[in-house]
Design a protein around this motif. Structure first.
Motif, PDB file in Angstrom:
ATOM      1  N   THR A 174       0.809  -1.230   0.000  1.00 30.23           N
ATOM      2  CA  THR A 174       0.000   0.000   0.000  1.00 30.23           C
ATOM      3  C   THR A 174       0.842   1.281   0.000  1.00 30.23           C
ATOM      4  N   ASP A 175       2.135   1.146  -0.145  1.00 31.23           N
ATOM      5  CA  ASP A 175       3.008   2.328  -0.112  1.00 31.23           C
ATOM      6  C   ASP A 175       2.603   3.370  -1.146  1.00 31.23           C
ATOM      7  N   TRP A 176       2.182   2.924  -2.324  1.00 31.08           N
ATOM      8  CA  TRP A 176       1.804   3.855  -3.392  1.00 31.08           C
ATOM      9  C   TRP A 176       0.610   4.721  -2.983  1.00 31.08           C
ATOM     10  N   VAL A 177      -0.295   4.161  -2.169  1.00 33.25           N
ATOM     11  CA  VAL A 177      -1.460   4.934  -1.717  1.00 33.25           C
ATOM     12  C   VAL A 177      -0.999   6.049  -0.784  1.00 33.25           C
ATOM     13  N   MET A 178      -0.148   5.703   0.166  1.00 36.21           N
ATOM     14  CA  MET A 178       0.332   6.703   1.118  1.00 36.21           C
ATOM     15  C   MET A 178       1.174   7.763   0.427  1.00 36.21           C
ATOM     16  N   THR A 179       1.965   7.371  -0.565  1.00 38.76           N
ATOM     17  CA  THR A 179       2.755   8.352  -1.323  1.00 38.76           C
ATOM     18  C   THR A 179       1.830   9.368  -1.991  1.00 38.76           C
ATOM     19  N   ARG A 180       0.751   8.893  -2.576  1.00 42.37           N
ATOM     20  CA  ARG A 180      -0.209   9.791  -3.229  1.00 42.37           C
ATOM     21  C   ARG A 180      -0.896  10.687  -2.206  1.00 42.37           C
ATOM     22  N   ILE A 181      -1.291  10.120  -1.078  1.00 41.86           N
ATOM     23  CA  ILE A 181      -1.938  10.914  -0.022  1.00 41.86           C
ATOM     24  C   ILE A 181      -1.019  12.038   0.430  1.00 41.86           C
ATOM     25  N   ILE A 182       0.242  11.720   0.674  1.00 44.87           N
ATOM     26  CA  ILE A 182       1.200  12.735   1.122  1.00 44.87           C
ATOM     27  C   ILE A 182       1.301  13.851   0.099  1.00 44.87           C
ATOM     28  N   ASP A 183       1.354  13.508  -1.179  1.00 50.84           N
ATOM     29  CA  ASP A 183       1.444  14.510  -2.240  1.00 50.84           C
ATOM     30  C   ASP A 183       0.201  15.400  -2.286  1.00 50.84           C
ATOM     31  N   VAL A 184      -0.979  14.797  -2.214  1.00 48.86           N
ATOM     32  CA  VAL A 184      -2.237  15.564  -2.265  1.00 48.86           C
ATOM     33  C   VAL A 184      -2.339  16.499  -1.065  1.00 48.86           C
ATOM     34  N   VAL A 185      -2.036  15.983   0.127  1.00 49.05           N
ATOM     35  CA  VAL A 185      -2.111  16.811   1.335  1.00 49.05           C
ATOM     36  C   VAL A 185      -1.102  17.957   1.249  1.00 49.05           C
ATOM     37  N   ALA A 186       0.112  17.681   0.793  1.00 49.65           N
ATOM     38  CA  ALA A 186       1.133  18.733   0.682  1.00 49.65           C
ATOM     39  C   ALA A 186       0.687  19.831  -0.280  1.00 49.65           C
ATOM     40  N   GLN A 187       0.146  19.443  -1.434  1.00 51.57           N
ATOM     41  CA  GLN A 187      -0.320  20.450  -2.396  1.00 51.57           C
ATOM     42  C   GLN A 187      -1.466  21.287  -1.834  1.00 51.57           C
ATOM     43  N   ALA A 188      -2.440  20.628  -1.220  1.00 44.91           N
ATOM     44  CA  ALA A 188      -3.593  21.353  -0.662  1.00 44.91           C
ATOM     45  C   ALA A 188      -3.162  22.254   0.490  1.00 44.91           C
ATOM     46  N   ASN A 189      -2.264  21.770   1.330  1.00 43.43           N
ATOM     47  CA  ASN A 189      -1.828  22.575   2.462  1.00 43.43           C
ATOM     48  C   ASN A 189      -1.047  23.802   2.014  1.00 43.43           C
ATOM     49  N   ARG A 190      -0.174  23.624   1.014  1.00 49.14           N
ATOM     50  CA  ARG A 190       0.588  24.758   0.484  1.00 49.14           C
ATOM     51  C   ARG A 190      -0.318  25.808  -0.127  1.00 49.14           C
ATOM     52  N   SER A 191      -1.312  25.377  -0.894  1.00 55.86           N
ATOM     53  CA  SER A 191      -2.119  26.337  -1.652  1.00 55.86           C
ATOM     54  C   SER A 191      -3.325  26.881  -0.893  1.00 55.86           C
ATOM     55  N   HIS A 192      -3.815  26.170   0.145  1.00 52.19           N
ATOM     56  CA  HIS A 192      -5.071  26.608   0.762  1.00 52.19           C
ATOM     57  C   HIS A 192      -5.100  26.691   2.278  1.00 52.19           C
ATOM     58  N   PHE A 193      -4.378  25.848   2.982  1.00 55.78           N
ATOM     59  CA  PHE A 193      -4.553  25.796   4.430  1.00 55.78           C
ATOM     60  C   PHE A 193      -3.404  26.418   5.208  1.00 55.78           C
ATOM     61  N   ASP A 194      -2.176  26.136   4.828  1.00 55.43           N
ATOM     62  CA  ASP A 194      -0.983  26.633   5.513  1.00 55.43           C
ATOM     63  C   ASP A 194      -0.958  26.238   6.988  1.00 55.43           C
ATOM     64  N   PHE A 195      -1.348  24.999   7.283  1.00 53.68           N
ATOM     65  CA  PHE A 195      -1.304  24.484   8.645  1.00 53.68           C
ATOM     66  C   PHE A 195       0.101  23.970   8.944  1.00 53.68           C
ATOM     67  N   ALA A 196       0.467  23.976  10.221  1.00 56.26           N
ATOM     68  CA  ALA A 196       1.714  23.355  10.665  1.00 56.26           C
ATOM     69  C   ALA A 196       1.449  21.855  10.772  1.00 56.26           C
ATOM     70  N   LEU A 197       1.874  21.101   9.764  1.00 58.30           N
ATOM     71  CA  LEU A 197       1.666  19.647   9.742  1.00 58.30           C
ATOM     72  C   LEU A 197       2.995  18.961   9.992  1.00 58.30           C
ATOM     73  N   THR A 198       2.969  17.914  10.825  1.00 62.00           N
ATOM     74  CA  THR A 198       4.222  17.257  11.184  1.00 62.00           C
ATOM     75  C   THR A 198       4.249  15.765  10.876  1.00 62.00           C
ATOM     76  N   GLU A 199       3.076  15.114  10.761  1.00 58.58           N
ATOM     77  CA  GLU A 199       3.090  13.664  10.584  1.00 58.58           C
ATOM     78  C   GLU A 199       1.729  13.139  10.144  1.00 58.58           C
ATOM     79  N   PHE A 200       1.746  11.883   9.730  1.00 56.74           N
ATOM     80  CA  PHE A 200       0.543  11.088   9.534  1.00 56.74           C
ATOM     81  C   PHE A 200       0.631   9.999  10.603  1.00 56.74           C
TER      82      PHE A 200
END
Length: 183
Positions: free
Chosen positions: A56-82
């Protein structure tokens, strides 16, 4: 900053099929609440946890990418881990699958640090009735887009629910990005 962000086509239809197949590698478990509690009036669904499935590594890799893009462009939260495993949920008409209004921040060690929730629509919207993901970020409710593979991201304190499934079954993939407590 937007309170709800939609990421269309975060996963392809074939990838959604693969994630659903992963869920069925072992028996799905009855969904509980925090601290091991169960209340079928509150939540009725079946779950599989991604960290319990091989490959399932490919799923988590995609999740990390989607969250990073959304956080950079819309939320700007201090995120540290899953800190928690992504969960695959099945809401079936056979059980009137649903989840009443709630937020994802809770009392548990990880639930208290949830900052951003991601929900991916895995089912074809024509394969079920009901099962709408509704969010209440401000003075009115919003219904999440149902196109297969779409990711909906929102602050974990936003109230949301899944309306009862009345026909077929709806699958979703949910996870949380963690960080320091909101101030």
């Amino acid at each position: 900053m937007h309170s709800v962000f939609t990421f269309p086509a975060a996963f392809s239809s074939a990838e959604c099929d693969a994630i659903i197949a992963l869920a069925h590698e072992d028996e799905l478990r009855d969904a509980g609440l925090t601290k091991g509690q169960t209340d079928h009036n509150y939540r009725r669904a079946d779950l599989a946890w991604l960290d319990e499935r091989a490959g399932t590594d490919w799923v988590m890799t995609r999740i990390i990418d989607v969250v990073a893009q959304a956080n950079r462009s819309h939320f700007d939260f201090a995120l540290t881990e899953f800190g928690e495993s992504p969960q695959i949920a099945r809401y079936g008409a056979d059980r009137e699958g649903h989840f009443i209004w709630h937020s994802d921040i809770g009392d548990g060690a990880f639930a208290a640090k949830r900052k951003l929730t991601l929900v991916v629509q895995l089912s074809d919207p024509d394969s079920y009735a009901g099962g709408a993901l509704e969010l209440w970020p401000a003075s009115h409710t919003q219904t999440a887009q149902t196109a297969r593979g779409t990711a909906t991201l929102f602050p974990s304190f936003v109230l949301h629910r899944v309306t009862p499934v009345t026909q077929g079954e709806r699958y979703s993939l949910t996870t949380w990005a963690h960080g320091p407590l909101f101030r």
